[in-house]
Design a protein around this motif. Sequence first.
Motif, PDB file in Angstrom:
ATOM      1  N   LYS A 188       4.739 -28.032 -28.475  1.00  0.00           N
ATOM      2  CA  LYS A 188       3.474 -28.050 -27.721  1.00  0.00           C
ATOM      3  C   LYS A 188       2.366 -27.318 -28.481  1.00  0.00           C
ATOM      4  CE  LYS A 188       5.302 -25.820 -24.200  1.00  0.00           C
ATOM      5  NZ  LYS A 188       6.722 -25.681 -24.617  1.00  0.00           N
ATOM      6  N   SER A 189       2.663 -26.082 -28.888  1.00  0.00           N
ATOM      7  CA  SER A 189       1.636 -25.303 -29.598  1.00  0.00           C
ATOM      8  C   SER A 189       1.261 -25.990 -30.896  1.00  0.00           C
ATOM      9  CB  SER A 189       2.154 -23.900 -29.889  1.00  0.00           C
ATOM     10  OG  SER A 189       2.450 -23.245 -28.678  1.00  0.00           O
ATOM     11  N   THR A 190       2.251 -26.518 -31.582  1.00  0.00           N
ATOM     12  CA  THR A 190       1.973 -27.196 -32.848  1.00  0.00           C
ATOM     13  C   THR A 190       0.998 -28.344 -32.628  1.00  0.00           C
ATOM     14  OG1 THR A 190       4.190 -26.617 -33.596  1.00  0.00           O
ATOM     15  CG2 THR A 190       3.052 -28.355 -34.797  1.00  0.00           C
TER      16      THR A 190
ATOM     17  N   ALA B 234      -6.184 -25.321 -24.350  1.00  0.00           N
ATOM     18  CA  ALA B 234      -5.624 -24.062 -23.858  1.00  0.00           C
ATOM     19  C   ALA B 234      -4.114 -24.066 -24.054  1.00  0.00           C
ATOM     20  CB  ALA B 234      -5.967 -23.881 -22.385  1.00  0.00           C
ATOM     21  N   ASP B 235      -3.608 -23.039 -24.738  1.00  0.00           N
ATOM     22  CA  ASP B 235      -2.164 -22.929 -24.962  1.00  0.00           C
ATOM     23  C   ASP B 235      -1.584 -21.915 -23.988  1.00  0.00           C
ATOM     24  OD1 ASP B 235       0.369 -23.092 -25.911  1.00  0.00           O
ATOM     25  OD2 ASP B 235      -0.117 -22.538 -27.984  1.00  0.00           O
ATOM     26  N   GLU B 236      -0.863 -22.392 -22.999  1.00  0.00           N
ATOM     27  CA  GLU B 236      -0.268 -21.563 -21.953  1.00  0.00           C
ATOM     28  C   GLU B 236      -1.260 -20.552 -21.376  1.00  0.00           C
ATOM     29  OE1 GLU B 236       3.588 -21.199 -21.936  1.00  0.00           O
ATOM     30  OE2 GLU B 236       4.004 -22.377 -23.729  1.00  0.00           O
ATOM     31  N   PRO B 237      -2.352 -21.028 -20.842  1.00  0.00           N
ATOM     32  CA  PRO B 237      -3.389 -20.111 -20.369  1.00  0.00           C
ATOM     33  C   PRO B 237      -2.935 -19.289 -19.166  1.00  0.00           C
ATOM     34  CG  PRO B 237      -3.890 -22.340 -19.675  1.00  0.00           C
ATOM     35  CD  PRO B 237      -2.703 -22.432 -20.581  1.00  0.00           C
TER      36      PRO B 237
HETATM   37 MG   LIG Z   1       3.839 -22.474 -27.734  1.00  0.00          MG
END
Ligand SMILES: [Mg+2]
Lengths: 224, 319
Positions: free
Chosen positions: A41-43, A161-164
């Motif tokens: 996901k982050s990638t 947004a990454d895991e906001p």
């Molecule tokens: Mg991540």
Amino acid sequence: MIRFDSVSKRYPNGYEALRGINLHIRRGEMVFITGHSGAGKSTLLRLIPLLERPSNGQVLVAGLNLVRLRRGLIPQLRRRIGMIFQDYRLLHDRTVYDNVALPLVIAGVSPLEIGRRVRAALDKVGLLDRERVYPVTLSGGEQQRVGIARAEVSRPPILVADEPTGNLDPALSWEIMQLFRDFQRVGVTVVIASHDIGLIERLGQRVITLERGRLVDDIPAEAA
Amino acid sequence: MAEVAARRPPSRLRRAANAYVSAHGRALVGALGRLYRTPLASLMTAAVLGVALALPAGFLLLLANLQGVTAGWEADARLSVFLKTDVAPDRYRALAATLEQDPDIAAATLITPEQALEELRAVSGMQDALALLDSNPLPAVLLVQPAAGADPEAAAALAERLEALPDADLVQLDQAWLQRLASVVELARRGTLVIAAMLGIAVILVVGNTIRMAIESRREELVIIKLLGGTDAFIRRPFLYEGCWYGLLGGVLALLLVETALLLLRGPATALAASYGSALLVQGLGMDGVAWLLAAGVVLGLAGSRLAVGRHLRAIEPR
Ligand SMILES: [Mg+2]
Ligand SMILES: Nc1ncnc2c1ncn2[C@@H]1O[C@H](COP(=O)(O)OP(=O)(O)OP(=O)(O)O)[C@@H](O)[C@H]1O
């Protein structure tokens, strides 16, 4: 607005975090990226503002072909993308006001205009009365709202947004998601990585699921 | 007409220019503010630069003063014309009188063999040895002072002309030691320039290292600025100005050091000059010197920060 064409990402250590991703996110869409930890996901999010370059395939963002984007144009790309992080990434030696003003200072906006826009952004996240304090004196939810104000203050067409809400309780998480909904309603494209399935389902937006670097599911938004 | 123009919104170009100026102003003032927030560390760095700049500046000033003094002495150059021992007294008296009329000559003083012997007796304390001589072995000498304003070349030409006189045996230019002094001064000046170059490199390295540490300590902030779309120029700018400020502060400190040293030396130097019967004016840095010193500081500071910025900012990429 955002388009992935058979995108793969292999990290220097040889690990393939993404494999053959095809994805099209239209202007004004709100999309959740979900999946287990390590699914990529982050990638995937990091490819959008060119924090990482794809190993294969093409990424198009706001009409820019990222594979061919010169290094000197990366700032232009990043100014069109508001980024929000799980750990907020605020500057702790600057006030809330100065944190939110930073993107405008970087973009060379005039001081008068900066004051107006920063207050509007802080008002939107309900922190207008806290502009003079330092981030450490704020709760996690408040700090995340400062982060959102900072991402939004320059009115970028895309928010990523990454895991906001990774560090927030359910009520606060819901509030934060409502803020994103508001931005989406005025035409901002919003991409959020999260593994809070319950929260995501309640919002009824498009959900993309990754599994070990592959896109395995793409559920469209519920017709409202 | 003017009112209409005033009411029109500022043009794009004008706005861009304003943004540019305000971005630079902000970086300039911000950099000074950062130095001010760590006054001791900033002052230490500036002091190192100050000493490094003051040393060559002080030496060059000293040499300039020395050259000023010796330039005064050059006019005092004298030629000693030793005549052949067989020249008769009336001949050398006539020669002295002729030379006295020469346009290239200010004065010609005759020292007869008798006078020379007298002098030798008085100074050498070897009366006994001199008493053994049955005749005076000393030649007559003409002390010739070149006309006022004669430069070393003119004096040398005059020496050549006098040497060609049939009665002249040997002409000695008393300027030789002056020329030697001049070459020593020149050597010292070159040496100072070499040392100045080395100290200049030291200044660049000191500023470079200071800026490198400043970059390290602000890494987090720089990463965030890059995330938010800060250009390389935007990130670089405050550090370049910081380097300029260090250089300028170093220059000002160097100025104070040199002027203080000058103040301390002026008294003794004037006393020394007075003992030589001349009113010596100790020459200060002057407007030119001050401008050069400050400019050198700023340029070296900028060079140092450029070095650090070029090497270290590229390594900062957002994760
Ligand atoms: Mg991540
Ligand atoms: N810089 C990197 N170098 C090498 N491998 C990496 C790097 N970043 C991530 N990875 C690997 O790539 C895979 C996907 O990572 P990513 O951060 O995209 O997962 P994620 O879905 O965001 O997980 P989480 O939910 O835990 O945040 C992981 O196995 C991770 O170990």
